[in-house]
Design an enzyme around this catalytic site. Structure first.
Site, PDB file in Angstrom:
ATOM      1  N   GLU A 163      -2.531  -7.046   7.902  1.00 58.87           N
ATOM      2  CA  GLU A 163      -1.159  -6.910   8.384  1.00 58.87           C
ATOM      3  C   GLU A 163      -0.948  -7.678   9.690  1.00 58.87           C
ATOM      4  OE1 GLU A 163       1.795  -6.821   7.866  1.00 58.87           O
ATOM      5  OE2 GLU A 163       2.424  -4.743   7.506  1.00 58.87           O
ATOM      6  N   HIS A 221       0.820  -1.213   0.000  1.00 58.89           N
ATOM      7  CA  HIS A 221       0.000   0.000   0.000  1.00 58.89           C
ATOM      8  C   HIS A 221       0.853   1.262   0.000  1.00 58.89           C
ATOM      9  CE1 HIS A 221       0.851   1.067   4.183  1.00 58.89           C
ATOM     10  NE2 HIS A 221       0.629  -0.192   4.522  1.00 58.89           N
TER      11      HIS A 221
END
Length: 223
Positions: free
Chosen positions: A84, A8
């Site tokens: 994550e 990202h």
């Protein structure tokens, strides 16, 4: 079969050096938005078999920027296992504030010795990569290893880097060390992590063994 991994874009927590794991989120900053759009331009002519994103906003927003630029406009499938690594109570803290320091050191320098039960109550590296690599294996199996169209997975720094290293057969103790492929040192931003908005491509013909075709590509971010 090829799998494209994109980390990202840069977030406010990245700039502030805060823990940003599976239980925290921070919006993309302007450079992160521009990076996501640059990744979209880089991948605009690639027809993907499927596109997967972490459920966290910073990754999903990046995936949207990529898809918006793609000429085939593929759907984004949210894959919870691409979330994550969880740091528990450490999530959202400044990295300098996390205690105990011995476990911070283990997290970064000796991942095989990191004990989250003595830190923020997050995940071990072993549990973390077990779920992320399972997501990759399942996606490849669903697409079929003979597919001539790649998969795209948009996620996070640790998800991208540690999942790839695990798929390459690198032991956890080596996760944070410099990576050499064919005798060449692979670039990272430090502690073995790939850059924001970077592209890494793996290839497999059996969903068991993987090799790197492209590592941490970022040239398009400066275009």
């Amino acid at each position: 079969m090829q799998i494209y991994f994109v980390r990202h874009g840069r977030t406010q927590f990245n700039l502030e050096h805060r823990f940003q794991g599976g239980d925290s989120d921070s919006p993309l900053v302007e450079s992160g938005i521009l990076g996501g759009k640059a990744a979209g331009k880089r991948l605009q002519a690639v027809q993907f078999e499927a596109v997967y994103s972490s459920p966290q906003k910073r990754a999903f927003d990046t995936a949207q920027y990529i898809v918006e630029a793609n000429q085939w406009q593929p759907d984004i499938q949210v894959e919870p296992r691409l979330r994550e690594m969880r740091f528990g109570r450490w999530d959202g803290l400044l990295e300098a504030e996390a205690e105990p320091k011995t476990q911070v050191d283990m997290l970064i320098n000796h991942p095989e010795r990191y004990q989250p039960e003595l830190a923020g109550q997050g995940e071990t590296y072993a549990d973390f990569v077990a779920r992320t690599t399972a997501a990759v294996h399942d996606a490849v199996a669903q697409a079929g290893v003979q597919s001539d169209k790649p998969l795209l997975m948009v996620s996070h720094g640790l998800v991208t880097t540690m999942t790839i290293k695990a798929l390459l057969g690198i032991p956890i103790a080596q996760f944070r060390k410099p990576l050499y492929l064919d005798g060449q040192l692979m670039s990272t931003i430090g502690h073995g992590i790939v850059d924001n908005d970077s592209l890494t491509i793996l290839e497999t013909d059996d969903n068991q063994t993987f090799k790197v075709k492209t590592w941490n590509e970022t040239d398009y971010l400066d275009a």
